[in-house]
Design a protein around this motif. Structure first.
Motif, PDB file in Angstrom:
ATOM      1  N   HIS A 127      -7.823 -60.282  -3.138  1.00 40.76           N
ATOM      2  CA  HIS A 127      -8.750 -60.443  -4.252  1.00 40.76           C
ATOM      3  C   HIS A 127      -8.045 -61.073  -5.450  1.00 40.76           C
ATOM      4  CE1 HIS A 127     -11.022 -57.207  -2.130  1.00 40.76           C
ATOM      5  NE2 HIS A 127     -12.052 -57.898  -2.578  1.00 40.76           N
ATOM      6  N   ARG A 128      -8.787 -61.896  -6.148  1.00 51.09           N
ATOM      7  CA  ARG A 128      -8.365 -62.343  -7.459  1.00 51.09           C
ATOM      8  C   ARG A 128      -9.368 -61.805  -8.465  1.00 51.09           C
ATOM      9  NH1 ARG A 128      -5.964 -68.549  -7.163  1.00 51.09           N
ATOM     10  NH2 ARG A 128      -4.174 -68.040  -5.854  1.00 51.09           N
ATOM     11  N   GLY A 129      -8.829 -61.228  -9.541  1.00 48.58           N
ATOM     12  CA  GLY A 129      -9.699 -60.604 -10.511  1.00 48.58           C
ATOM     13  C   GLY A 129      -9.289 -60.928 -11.931  1.00 48.58           C
ATOM     14  N   SER A 130     -10.205 -60.631 -12.852  1.00 47.85           N
ATOM     15  CA  SER A 130      -9.960 -60.890 -14.270  1.00 47.85           C
ATOM     16  C   SER A 130     -10.588 -59.769 -15.083  1.00 47.85           C
ATOM     17  CB  SER A 130     -10.565 -62.235 -14.672  1.00 47.85           C
ATOM     18  OG  SER A 130     -10.380 -62.479 -16.056  1.00 47.85           O
ATOM     19  N   ASN A 131      -9.836 -59.273 -16.066  1.00 48.26           N
ATOM     20  CA  ASN A 131     -10.329 -58.239 -16.974  1.00 48.26           C
ATOM     21  C   ASN A 131     -10.259 -58.779 -18.405  1.00 48.26           C
ATOM     22  OD1 ASN A 131     -10.600 -56.246 -14.900  1.00 48.26           O
ATOM     23  ND2 ASN A 131      -8.379 -56.002 -14.949  1.00 48.26           N
ATOM     24  N   ARG A 132     -11.417 -58.837 -19.046  1.00 45.56           N
ATOM     25  CA  ARG A 132     -11.479 -59.343 -20.419  1.00 45.56           C
ATOM     26  C   ARG A 132     -11.741 -58.193 -21.377  1.00 45.56           C
ATOM     27  NH1 ARG A 132     -15.578 -62.222 -23.677  1.00 45.56           N
ATOM     28  NH2 ARG A 132     -17.087 -61.903 -22.003  1.00 45.56           N
ATOM     29  N   ASP A 133     -10.953 -58.086 -22.424  1.00 47.96           N
ATOM     30  CA  ASP A 133     -11.106 -57.027 -23.407  1.00 47.96           C
ATOM     31  C   ASP A 133     -12.348 -57.303 -24.259  1.00 47.96           C
ATOM     32  OD1 ASP A 133     -10.920 -55.099 -25.345  1.00 47.96           O
ATOM     33  OD2 ASP A 133      -8.781 -55.392 -25.728  1.00 47.96           O
ATOM     34  N   ILE A 134     -13.344 -56.419 -24.156  1.00 44.16           N
ATOM     35  CA  ILE A 134     -14.584 -56.590 -24.926  1.00 44.16           C
ATOM     36  C   ILE A 134     -14.805 -55.394 -25.857  1.00 44.16           C
ATOM     37  CG2 ILE A 134     -15.685 -58.043 -23.189  1.00 44.16           C
ATOM     38  CD1 ILE A 134     -17.247 -55.527 -22.289  1.00 44.16           C
ATOM     39  N   THR A 135     -13.715 -54.694 -26.199  1.00 45.67           N
ATOM     40  CA  THR A 135     -13.829 -53.486 -27.024  1.00 45.67           C
ATOM     41  C   THR A 135     -14.514 -53.777 -28.354  1.00 45.67           C
ATOM     42  OG1 THR A 135     -11.789 -52.657 -26.018  1.00 45.67           O
ATOM     43  CG2 THR A 135     -12.541 -51.591 -28.045  1.00 45.67           C
ATOM     44  N   GLU A 136     -14.107 -54.842 -29.015  1.00 44.77           N
ATOM     45  CA  GLU A 136     -14.680 -55.160 -30.329  1.00 44.77           C
ATOM     46  C   GLU A 136     -16.171 -55.421 -30.221  1.00 44.77           C
ATOM     47  OE1 GLU A 136     -13.934 -58.267 -34.062  1.00 44.77           O
ATOM     48  OE2 GLU A 136     -12.558 -58.230 -32.344  1.00 44.77           O
ATOM     49  N   ARG A 137     -16.576 -56.159 -29.184  1.00 46.45           N
ATOM     50  CA  ARG A 137     -17.997 -56.446 -28.999  1.00 46.45           C
ATOM     51  C   ARG A 137     -18.790 -55.166 -28.752  1.00 46.45           C
ATOM     52  NH1 ARG A 137     -19.699 -59.224 -23.620  1.00 46.45           N
ATOM     53  NH2 ARG A 137     -20.263 -57.071 -23.097  1.00 46.45           N
ATOM     54  N   ARG A 138     -18.231 -54.276 -27.920  1.00 51.28           N
ATOM     55  CA  ARG A 138     -18.923 -53.033 -27.617  1.00 51.28           C
ATOM     56  C   ARG A 138     -19.061 -52.150 -28.862  1.00 51.28           C
ATOM     57  NH1 ARG A 138     -21.540 -51.961 -22.707  1.00 51.28           N
ATOM     58  NH2 ARG A 138     -21.449 -49.820 -23.510  1.00 51.28           N
ATOM     59  N   LEU A 139     -18.040 -52.141 -29.698  1.00 50.22           N
ATOM     60  CA  LEU A 139     -18.110 -51.349 -30.924  1.00 50.22           C
ATOM     61  C   LEU A 139     -19.216 -51.861 -31.841  1.00 50.22           C
ATOM     62  CD1 LEU A 139     -14.317 -50.813 -31.715  1.00 50.22           C
ATOM     63  CD2 LEU A 139     -15.956 -49.120 -30.849  1.00 50.22           C
ATOM     64  N   ILE A 140     -19.343 -53.195 -31.904  1.00 47.81           N
ATOM     65  CA  ILE A 140     -20.410 -53.782 -32.721  1.00 47.81           C
ATOM     66  C   ILE A 140     -21.775 -53.401 -32.149  1.00 47.81           C
ATOM     67  CG2 ILE A 140     -21.467 -55.952 -33.435  1.00 47.81           C
ATOM     68  CD1 ILE A 140     -18.627 -57.140 -33.534  1.00 47.81           C
ATOM     69  N   GLU A 141     -21.893 -53.460 -30.803  1.00 52.16           N
ATOM     70  CA  GLU A 141     -23.157 -53.101 -30.158  1.00 52.16           C
ATOM     71  C   GLU A 141     -23.475 -51.626 -30.371  1.00 52.16           C
ATOM     72  OE1 GLU A 141     -22.532 -54.171 -26.130  1.00 52.16           O
ATOM     73  OE2 GLU A 141     -22.900 -56.313 -26.439  1.00 52.16           O
ATOM     74  N   GLN A 142     -22.448 -50.772 -30.271  1.00 51.02           N
ATOM     75  CA  GLN A 142     -22.672 -49.346 -30.474  1.00 51.02           C
ATOM     76  C   GLN A 142     -23.100 -49.049 -31.903  1.00 51.02           C
ATOM     77  OE1 GLN A 142     -19.046 -47.447 -29.242  1.00 51.02           O
ATOM     78  NE2 GLN A 142     -19.392 -47.834 -27.065  1.00 51.02           N
ATOM     79  N   GLU A 143     -22.497 -49.754 -32.851  1.00 51.51           N
ATOM     80  CA  GLU A 143     -22.876 -49.563 -34.248  1.00 51.51           C
ATOM     81  C   GLU A 143     -24.323 -50.001 -34.467  1.00 51.51           C
ATOM     82  OE1 GLU A 143     -21.255 -50.728 -38.732  1.00 51.51           O
ATOM     83  OE2 GLU A 143     -20.250 -51.491 -36.942  1.00 51.51           O
ATOM     84  N   ARG A 144     -24.687 -51.121 -33.845  1.00 50.95           N
ATOM     85  CA  ARG A 144     -26.075 -51.592 -33.959  1.00 50.95           C
ATOM     86  C   ARG A 144     -27.035 -50.584 -33.333  1.00 50.95           C
ATOM     87  NH1 ARG A 144     -27.384 -55.911 -29.767  1.00 50.95           N
ATOM     88  NH2 ARG A 144     -27.411 -53.941 -28.591  1.00 50.95           N
ATOM     89  N   ASP A 145     -26.670 -50.093 -32.105  1.00 52.04           N
ATOM     90  CA  ASP A 145     -27.533 -49.125 -31.427  1.00 52.04           C
ATOM     91  C   ASP A 145     -27.632 -47.823 -32.211  1.00 52.04           C
ATOM     92  OD1 ASP A 145     -27.912 -50.957 -29.451  1.00 52.04           O
ATOM     93  OD2 ASP A 145     -26.509 -50.049 -28.029  1.00 52.04           O
TER      94      ASP A 145
END
Length: 724
Positions: free
Chosen positions: A259-277
């Motif tokens: 397998h070839r895989g990729s992990n992208r850090d989306i912590t900042e985006r999720r925090l913004i979404e959580q704050e909006r929610d």
């Protein structure tokens, strides 16, 4: 100058010149032939340039034999590829196998036919040439793959994403440096531990991640490439969000390479979404769901309840005269009151309970699962009592009340909107009738709730005034009829309603939290009675006392019992603790630890109602218990139900196989005794011997009892009143 197509080179090795002469004459026209007469010379010629393309090797030679020559040749990097054909008089199978083990390609037996020799030499040269061609192709392909990997590595090394490549067995082949910035672990950590990635996944997301990885396997779906968002716990203990993509890799022939895989850090985006929610769906003061989110939660819970044929309760809590606090003390004080009430609700309610702030002074509570009246009415009363406690804010002592409306699904409504309306209507009735009380949407439910709340208050008073008493039911050995001891059973005679069945007040005590003081009272009373019997010269072997789940798991049970025994002056062996099988299975690990502590303190342990809790043999073997008590439902149905009789037989056999005493509860007629004796049961307890007796009657029973055999028609005691 070398010929463009040089003849293949052969090395002939034999200590007999005549053999060499025959072979050289037969092969020199097609091949460039070199000869050696002993092993050392053969190795020198084989490993130096120009190397032979094939060797014909005699086995029996002075000094170094052919086997050793072949072994050394194959051990050398330059000689491993040269095919060796043994030419020998040896024809034993085991000798040939030995030759193949050291690396020979074939055997020619002397005396040989030169045409056969030519055919075999030609075949093995062709095979060697084909193998060389394949090895060249593999080297070329490997070089191409390495160049591809190097290109991938260069791109991945400079990518901000955490890239990786894993082998078919899950081992990591490549991990990009970005992993350390995201999770705190270096690539070398992943190379050393193939399971590290799985452990980094947040426990709540691990099952989803495993399903995603399984779906990416080539046998399942080679095209599964959608991204998955999940949480990681970093090396420093922080929580980060990643977007995970995983794809299977195949070569040109379709073979799975990993397998070839990729992990992208989306912590900042999720925090913004959580704050909006949060601002969309949460009350900013308490952090609880707001009306919009609670409506979604209620609709979802009702769908689940409909699917599982379960129930749920909607509890609407309104703070009485909250507007007065805002107007007289200001909104700051009002906000602090709301925060305090929110915290009290959270502490009081189970962790899975949904609590929402719907309006300025209203909280809605959603209880899913087993939400029948016995749990809800008492919980509502505890909510009112908790809110009523004084709240200290900036030197002010504020007391506020609450009114509650309750609606049950499916009793009161079949949809979320109607259920909410029913609870609101019940709240309106509660406020109209004087506030500070709960009210059910159904009049019948309300009447039952009032009765139960009154009964709870009376039970609390009975405990405070020590108006309950213990009754004692004898336990008799089947082998010789001797008295083993008693089980202590709580009894309550209400001042106006008369005797209240334990089936009514024990569940009430459990649901109201009174079971702990009730259990502590029962332990102390039983120990005091044991002491009185000892003083009077009447000492049964033991008294068994039932312990509730709350008593067992709230902590310090063993220490409290030891302190009680020391205070009263009793040996631990006189006390037996009874727990139910279902209680034992609710938290097996904790139960095992506590029962081990009780046994280490010298206190025996019995498992009550055995056969109803679905415990496994493997688990039962781990528990340090002394006695199994067969549930009375199986004893009662032995004569009419073959399955009950089989269960009784199996429990007795199981208990004896583990070295445990087995007691049958609810024995009422001689036929049951005869069956139990035939099955090898150790003891009985039930109305055939005696009903549960108050302390004075149990004392008389001790004085009068003489060992006797039960089940043979001669069961009379000094007085039949013990069984009436």
């Amino acid at each position: 100058m070398d010929s463009p197509n040089p003849r293949p080179r052969l090395l002939l090795v034999d200590d007999m010149p005549d053999n060499l002469h025959v072979l050289m004459n037969g092969l020199r026209q097609e091949y460039a032939v070199t000869a050696a007469t002993h092993g050392d010379e053969a190795l020198k010629l084989a490993l130096n340039d120009p190397q032979p393309d094939l060797i014909l090797l005699d086995i029996k030679m002075p000094g170094m034999d052919g086997y050793e020559v072949c072994r050394r040749l194959k051990a050398a990097p330059r000689g491993a590829h040269i095919p060796v054909i043994f030419v020998t008089v040896i024809d034993e199978v085991r000798d040939k196998l030995k030759g193949f083990e050291v690396g020979a390609a074939d055997y020619i037996t002397k005396p040989f036919d030169i045409d056969e020799v030519r055919a075999r030499v030609r075949t093995h040269l062709e095979l060697a040439q084909l193998r060389g061609t394949l090895e060249t192709l593999v080297e070329q392909r490997t070089a191409l793959l390495e160049r591809s990997e190097e290109q991938y590595r260069v791109l991945a090394d400079y990518s901000p994403n955490w890239e990786y490549w894993s082998a078919p067995d899950g081992r990591f082949i490549y991990v990009s440096p970005a992993c350390e910035a995201i999770c705190g672990y270096a690539p070398s950590d992943f190379f050393a531990d193939a399971h590290l990635m799985e452990r980094l996944i947040h426990p709540e997301d691990r099952a989803t991640w495993q399903q995603h990885e399984h779906a990416a396997r080539p046998a399942q779906n080679a095209c599964r490439t959608e991204a998955l968002e999940l949480r990681l716990r970093t090396r420093a203990g922080q929580e980060r969000w990643i977007e995970h993509v995983c794809r299977p890799v195949f070569d040109h022939a379709g073979r799975f390479l990993g397998h070839r895989g990729s992990n992208r850090d989306i912590t900042e985006r999720r925090l913004i979404e959580q704050e909006r929610d949060f601002f969309l769906y949460r009350d900013p003061l308490t952090g609880y769901p707001n009306r919009t989110l609670f409506a979604k939660s209620l609709a979802h819970a009702m769908q689940q309840a409909e699917t599982t044929q379960g129930g749920l309760a909607l509890i609407v809590v309104n703070l009485d005269h909250f507007k007065t606090i805002n107007e007289s003390l200001g909104h700051h004080f009002g906000d602090q009151v709301l925060i305090s009430v929110a915290k009290r609700l959270r502490r009081l309610l189970p962790d899975h309970t949904t609590i929402a702030r719907i309006g300025s002074d209203e909280f809605d509570i959603l209880l899913a699962g087993d939400t029948g009246l016995p749990a809800v009415d008492l919980l509502a009363q505890r909510i009112i009592e908790a809110i009523r406690q004084p709240i200290a804010i900036d030197g002010h002592r504020i007391v506020i009340g609450a009114s509650i409306g309750i609606a049950l699904y499916p009793n009161d409504a079949g949809d979320a909107e109607t259920l909410q309306s029913s609870a609101d209507a019940a709240l309106h009735q509660a406020k109209a009738q004087g506030r500070g009380s709960p009210r059910f949407a159904s009049p019948e439910m309300m009447q039952q709730a009032r009765l139960r709340l009154t009964l709870e208050s009376d039970l609390r008073s009975a405990l405070e005034q020590e108006a309950l008493e213990l009754h004692y039911q004898p336990q008799i050995a089947l082998s010789d009829g001797r008295l083993l001891g008693f089980e202590a059973l709580a009894r309550w005679t209400h001042p106006s309603r008369g005797p209240i069945s334990p089936a009514s007040f024990i569940p009430l005590a459990e649901q109201s939290g009174l079971i702990v003081p009730l259990g502590d009272w029962a332990l102390r009373s039983a120990c005091q009675q044991l002491r009185d019997w000892r003083i009077a010269g009447l000492e049964p072997r033991r008294v068994a006392v039932n312990v509730s789940t709350l008593q067992l798991y709230r902590g310090q049970l063993v220490e409290r019992i030891q302190s009680l025994l020391a205070e009263i002056g009793l040996a631990p062996s006189l006390l037996s603790i009874e727990i139910t099988e279902s209680m034992m299975m609710s938290d097996p690990g904790q139960a095992t630890r506590l029962l081990t502590q009780l046994r280490a303190a010298g206190i025996s342990v019995s498992v009550d109602d055995f056969g109803t809790g679905y415990s496994s043999l493997a688990y039962l073997q781990q528990l340090d218990v002394c006695t199994l008590k067969i549930d009375l439902s199986f004893i009662r149905n032995m004569a009419s139900s073959a399955s009950s009789a089989s269960i009784v037989k199996a429990i007795i056999a199981l208990g004896h196989s583990l070295g445990l005493e087995v007691i049958a509860e609810g024995v009422e007629d001689p036929a049951q005794v005869r069956t139990l004796r035939g099955l090898g049961c150790d003891a009985i307890q039930g109305y055939l011997v005696s009903k549960p007796l108050p302390a004075h009657a149990a004392t008389e029973f001790l004085r009068q009892y003489q060992p006797r055999q039960f089940g043979d028609g001669n069961n009379a005691l000094a007085s039949d009143r013990f069984r009436q």
